[in-house]
Design an enzyme around this catalytic site. Sequence first.
Site, PDB file in Angstrom:
ATOM      1  N   GLU A 101       0.852  -1.205   0.000  1.00  0.00           N
ATOM      2  CA  GLU A 101       0.000   0.000   0.000  1.00  0.00           C
ATOM      3  C   GLU A 101       0.880   1.245   0.000  1.00  0.00           C
ATOM      4  O   GLU A 101       2.010   1.225   0.491  1.00  0.00           O
ATOM      5  CB  GLU A 101      -0.911  -0.065   1.247  1.00  0.00           C
ATOM      6  CG  GLU A 101      -1.821   1.119   1.484  1.00  0.00           C
ATOM      7  CD  GLU A 101      -2.891   1.342   0.430  1.00  0.00           C
ATOM      8  OE1 GLU A 101      -2.515   1.480  -0.750  1.00  0.00           O
ATOM      9  OE2 GLU A 101      -4.082   1.430   0.776  1.00  0.00           O
ATOM     10  N   ASP A 105      -3.759   5.846   6.418  1.00  0.00           N
ATOM     11  CA  ASP A 105      -4.224   7.085   7.037  1.00  0.00           C
ATOM     12  C   ASP A 105      -5.140   6.692   8.203  1.00  0.00           C
ATOM     13  O   ASP A 105      -4.658   6.373   9.288  1.00  0.00           O
ATOM     14  CB  ASP A 105      -4.948   7.885   5.937  1.00  0.00           C
ATOM     15  CG  ASP A 105      -5.381   9.270   6.358  1.00  0.00           C
ATOM     16  OD1 ASP A 105      -4.795   9.829   7.285  1.00  0.00           O
ATOM     17  OD2 ASP A 105      -6.327   9.812   5.752  1.00  0.00           O
ATOM     18  N   THR A 106      -6.458   6.649   7.983  1.00  0.00           N
ATOM     19  CA  THR A 106      -7.352   6.205   9.060  1.00  0.00           C
ATOM     20  C   THR A 106      -7.224   4.697   9.312  1.00  0.00           C
ATOM     21  O   THR A 106      -7.567   4.212  10.382  1.00  0.00           O
ATOM     22  CB  THR A 106      -8.825   6.495   8.701  1.00  0.00           C
ATOM     23  OG1 THR A 106      -9.159   5.751   7.529  1.00  0.00           O
ATOM     24  CG2 THR A 106      -9.060   7.974   8.470  1.00  0.00           C
ATOM     25  N   LEU A 110      -7.385  -0.367   4.537  1.00  0.00           N
ATOM     26  CA  LEU A 110      -6.605  -1.594   4.730  1.00  0.00           C
ATOM     27  C   LEU A 110      -7.312  -2.578   5.652  1.00  0.00           C
ATOM     28  O   LEU A 110      -7.167  -3.788   5.497  1.00  0.00           O
ATOM     29  CB  LEU A 110      -5.230  -1.257   5.303  1.00  0.00           C
ATOM     30  CG  LEU A 110      -4.148  -1.051   4.263  1.00  0.00           C
ATOM     31  CD1 LEU A 110      -2.812  -0.816   4.930  1.00  0.00           C
ATOM     32  CD2 LEU A 110      -4.034  -2.252   3.324  1.00  0.00           C
ATOM     33  N   LYS A 133       0.543   7.498   8.436  1.00  0.00           N
ATOM     34  CA  LYS A 133       0.156   8.682   9.222  1.00  0.00           C
ATOM     35  C   LYS A 133      -0.472   8.176  10.515  1.00  0.00           C
ATOM     36  O   LYS A 133      -1.698   8.127  10.650  1.00  0.00           O
ATOM     37  CB  LYS A 133      -0.907   9.483   8.460  1.00  0.00           C
ATOM     38  CG  LYS A 133      -0.415  10.260   7.287  1.00  0.00           C
ATOM     39  CD  LYS A 133      -1.559  11.159   6.809  1.00  0.00           C
ATOM     40  CE  LYS A 133      -1.383  11.564   5.386  1.00  0.00           C
ATOM     41  NZ  LYS A 133      -2.545  12.284   4.847  1.00  0.00           N
TER      42      LYS A 133
HETATM   43  P1  5GP Z   1      -7.375   5.259   4.866  1.00  0.00           P
HETATM   44  O1  5GP Z   1      -8.487   4.310   4.527  1.00  0.00           O
HETATM   45  O2  5GP Z   1      -6.240   4.618   5.622  1.00  0.00           O
HETATM   46  O3  5GP Z   1      -7.883   6.478   5.585  1.00  0.00           O
HETATM   47  O4  5GP Z   1      -6.851   5.873   3.526  1.00  0.00           O
HETATM   48  C1  5GP Z   1      -5.966   5.252   2.711  1.00  0.00           C
HETATM   49  C2  5GP Z   1      -6.046   5.827   1.322  1.00  0.00           C
HETATM   50  O5  5GP Z   1      -6.346   7.234   1.352  1.00  0.00           O
HETATM   51  C3  5GP Z   1      -4.701   5.721   0.645  1.00  0.00           C
HETATM   52  O6  5GP Z   1      -4.573   4.500  -0.030  1.00  0.00           O
HETATM   53  C4  5GP Z   1      -4.742   6.904  -0.287  1.00  0.00           C
HETATM   54  O7  5GP Z   1      -5.429   6.551  -1.474  1.00  0.00           O
HETATM   55  C5  5GP Z   1      -5.579   7.935   0.444  1.00  0.00           C
HETATM   56  N1  5GP Z   1      -4.721   8.889   1.172  1.00  0.00           N
HETATM   57  C6  5GP Z   1      -4.609   9.043   2.505  1.00  0.00           C
HETATM   58  N2  5GP Z   1      -3.722  10.014   2.808  1.00  0.00           N
HETATM   59  C7  5GP Z   1      -3.265  10.488   1.626  1.00  0.00           C
HETATM   60  C8  5GP Z   1      -2.304  11.516   1.279  1.00  0.00           C
HETATM   61  O8  5GP Z   1      -1.702  12.201   2.098  1.00  0.00           O
HETATM   62  N3  5GP Z   1      -2.096  11.678  -0.059  1.00  0.00           N
HETATM   63  C9  5GP Z   1      -2.730  10.973  -1.019  1.00  0.00           C
HETATM   64  N4  5GP Z   1      -2.435  11.240  -2.280  1.00  0.00           N
HETATM   65  N5  5GP Z   1      -3.628  10.016  -0.732  1.00  0.00           N
HETATM   66  C10 5GP Z   1      -3.887   9.770   0.587  1.00  0.00           C
END
Ligand code: 5GP
Length: 178
Positions: A101, A105-106, A110, A133
Amino acid sequence: MQTAQGERLEVLLPAREIHARVQRLGQRITHDYENKELVLIGILKGSFIFIADLARAIDLPVHVDFMAVSSYGSSTKSSGVVRIVKDLDNSVEGRHVLVVEDIVDTGLTLNYIYGHLKARGAMSVKICTLLDKVSRRQVAVPVHYKGFDIPDAFVVGYGLDVEERYRNVADVCQVVRD
Ligand code: 5GP
């Protein structure tokens, strides 16, 4: 690189630092999966450059497959409701799977993918992310291999985009709006 109007890119992780870290990750994965059949699963589109570099840093006969998911919500925030847009080409039943991956982020995306692959009968599922993050995590996901922890900033480059821009920037950069 030319940027969109009112937008600047500030380098957070230079390409040479990313390269060195990806080589180290590849060495660790090579060691950990010795004598095992490993399937790398790239999550499109953001991981396309990372998986290309990581696969070449792994000195094992790996298989490569891809999934694409979309999460409902705005383009910069994940909602947790995940939909599979492109499924795997091959079965993962009985296989050791490493999800590759771009960024966690959150953790919602995943978390869904992890459960999905386990339910498909993979022998093991591990996660490798280039960026993490940690401060933004809402659900715990087991990150087994990680490139870098980064602060809560929106980043692009090395595969990551904002509205499809900047995926081919070699460094990971923060987007700054003037
Ligand atoms: P999560 O489900 O963990 O919140 O988000 C994951 C997805 O959000 C990542 O695969 C990516 O597509 C998008 N994402 C989260 N943070 C960023 C960021 O800082 N930049 C970009 N380009 N995409 C992000």
